[in-house]
Motif scaffolding. Sequence first.
Motif, PDB file in Angstrom:
ATOM      1  N   VAL A 137       0.870  -1.166   0.000  1.00  0.00           N
ATOM      2  CA  VAL A 137       0.000   0.000   0.000  1.00  0.00           C
ATOM      3  C   VAL A 137       0.912   1.221   0.000  1.00  0.00           C
ATOM      4  O   VAL A 137       1.879   1.265   0.759  1.00  0.00           O
ATOM      5  CB  VAL A 137      -0.898  -0.017   1.264  1.00  0.00           C
ATOM      6  CG1 VAL A 137      -1.572   1.320   1.482  1.00  0.00           C
ATOM      7  CG2 VAL A 137      -1.925  -1.143   1.171  1.00  0.00           C
ATOM      8  N   CYS A 138       0.608   2.194  -0.873  1.00  0.00           N
ATOM      9  CA  CYS A 138       1.414   3.421  -0.914  1.00  0.00           C
ATOM     10  C   CYS A 138       0.544   4.616  -0.583  1.00  0.00           C
ATOM     11  O   CYS A 138      -0.473   4.856  -1.223  1.00  0.00           O
ATOM     12  CB  CYS A 138       2.061   3.603  -2.285  1.00  0.00           C
ATOM     13  SG  CYS A 138       3.118   5.073  -2.317  1.00  0.00           S
ATOM     14  N   HIS A 139       0.995   5.363   0.448  1.00  0.00           N
ATOM     15  CA  HIS A 139       0.245   6.538   0.915  1.00  0.00           C
ATOM     16  C   HIS A 139       0.868   7.843   0.411  1.00  0.00           C
ATOM     17  O   HIS A 139       0.602   8.894   0.989  1.00  0.00           O
ATOM     18  CB  HIS A 139       0.253   6.591   2.446  1.00  0.00           C
ATOM     19  CG  HIS A 139      -0.398   5.426   3.121  1.00  0.00           C
ATOM     20  ND1 HIS A 139      -1.756   5.332   3.285  1.00  0.00           N
ATOM     21  CD2 HIS A 139       0.128   4.305   3.694  1.00  0.00           C
ATOM     22  CE1 HIS A 139      -2.045   4.199   3.943  1.00  0.00           C
ATOM     23  NE2 HIS A 139      -0.919   3.565   4.193  1.00  0.00           N
ATOM     24  N   CYS A 140       1.712   7.791  -0.631  1.00  0.00           N
ATOM     25  CA  CYS A 140       2.381   9.032  -1.046  1.00  0.00           C
ATOM     26  C   CYS A 140       1.380   9.999  -1.669  1.00  0.00           C
ATOM     27  O   CYS A 140       0.327   9.605  -2.165  1.00  0.00           O
ATOM     28  CB  CYS A 140       3.563   8.753  -1.976  1.00  0.00           C
ATOM     29  SG  CYS A 140       3.148   8.538  -3.716  1.00  0.00           S
ATOM     30  N   ARG A 141       1.730  11.275  -1.652  1.00  0.00           N
ATOM     31  CA  ARG A 141       0.818  12.305  -2.167  1.00  0.00           C
ATOM     32  C   ARG A 141       0.579  12.133  -3.664  1.00  0.00           C
ATOM     33  O   ARG A 141      -0.492  12.430  -4.162  1.00  0.00           O
ATOM     34  CB  ARG A 141       1.383  13.703  -1.853  1.00  0.00           C
ATOM     35  CG  ARG A 141       1.368  14.068  -0.372  1.00  0.00           C
ATOM     36  CD  ARG A 141      -0.065  14.243   0.145  1.00  0.00           C
ATOM     37  NE  ARG A 141      -0.721  15.371  -0.491  1.00  0.00           N
ATOM     38  CZ  ARG A 141      -1.996  15.367  -0.923  1.00  0.00           C
ATOM     39  NH1 ARG A 141      -2.743  14.284  -0.807  1.00  0.00           N
ATOM     40  NH2 ARG A 141      -2.499  16.422  -1.488  1.00  0.00           N
ATOM     41  N   ASN A 142       1.615  11.672  -4.391  1.00  0.00           N
ATOM     42  CA  ASN A 142       1.434  11.482  -5.832  1.00  0.00           C
ATOM     43  C   ASN A 142       0.424  10.376  -6.120  1.00  0.00           C
ATOM     44  O   ASN A 142      -0.404  10.503  -7.020  1.00  0.00           O
ATOM     45  CB  ASN A 142       2.772  11.167  -6.512  1.00  0.00           C
ATOM     46  CG  ASN A 142       3.673  12.385  -6.600  1.00  0.00           C
ATOM     47  OD1 ASN A 142       3.241  13.500  -6.329  1.00  0.00           O
ATOM     48  ND2 ASN A 142       4.915  12.168  -6.965  1.00  0.00           N
ATOM     49  N   CYS A 143       0.480   9.273  -5.365  1.00  0.00           N
ATOM     50  CA  CYS A 143      -0.521   8.215  -5.546  1.00  0.00           C
ATOM     51  C   CYS A 143      -1.906   8.728  -5.161  1.00  0.00           C
ATOM     52  O   CYS A 143      -2.897   8.410  -5.817  1.00  0.00           O
ATOM     53  CB  CYS A 143      -0.178   6.983  -4.718  1.00  0.00           C
ATOM     54  SG  CYS A 143       1.095   5.938  -5.461  1.00  0.00           S
ATOM     55  N   GLN A 144      -1.971   9.529  -4.103  1.00  0.00           N
ATOM     56  CA  GLN A 144      -3.279  10.061  -3.703  1.00  0.00           C
ATOM     57  C   GLN A 144      -3.867  10.910  -4.823  1.00  0.00           C
ATOM     58  O   GLN A 144      -5.041  10.797  -5.164  1.00  0.00           O
ATOM     59  CB  GLN A 144      -3.143  10.874  -2.407  1.00  0.00           C
ATOM     60  CG  GLN A 144      -2.834   9.995  -1.203  1.00  0.00           C
ATOM     61  CD  GLN A 144      -2.621  10.801   0.081  1.00  0.00           C
ATOM     62  OE1 GLN A 144      -2.733  12.022   0.097  1.00  0.00           O
ATOM     63  NE2 GLN A 144      -2.302  10.113   1.159  1.00  0.00           N
TER      64      GLN A 144
HETATM   65 ZN   LIG Z   1       2.832   6.266  -4.037  1.00  0.00          ZN
END
Ligand SMILES: [Zn+2]
Length: 139
Positions: free
Chosen positions: A26-33
Motif C-alpha cells: 500500500v502506498c500513501h504518497c501524495r502522488n498516488c493520492q
Molecule cells: Zn505512491
Amino acid sequence: MSKLDGRCLCGAVSYTSDAEPLFCAVCHCRNCQRQTGTAFSIVVAVPEDRFEVTGELSEHVTIGEDHGQPTRRRFCSGCGSPIVTVSESAPGVAIIKAGTLDDPSWLEPQLEVWCESAQPWVPQDPERTRLDRHPPQPA
Ligand SMILES: [Zn+2]
Ligand SMILES: [Zn+2]
C-alpha cells in the motif's frame, strides 16, 4: 486466465502476467493520492519483462522526492485508469495498480510505504511493516 489479468475502466487497455508477484504493498504518497483521487494505492509488483500490455498507455513522469529518479506512471488516456508504474529507483520492476485486476480478492499487502502522508483516518494494521517514506534502495 492468470491471477494477474486486469484492465482499465473502459477496456481499451488490458494486461497480463504469468509471474509470481514480487510484493504487494500500500502506498500513501501524495502522488498516488492525486493520481488515484483517493487515499492510497494498492499495488502488486512483477518483473517488467513478464508484464504484457495490450492497448495504448499514456505516461506522466515525476521525479521521486527522496530518490531523485524518474517515476513513470502509465495510464489509459481514454478513461484515465492508472495501470502501471515503473521507476528507475527499482529497475526492471512493474508496479501494477492492483485495483485494476480482474480479481483483486487474493491480494494481501505485506508493506505500507509513505506512511508519513497517510490520511489520518486510515487504520494502521500492526501486522504490516510500515515505512515513513520510500523503501531503502536495493544495493
Ligand atoms: Zn505512491
Ligand atoms: Zn481505459
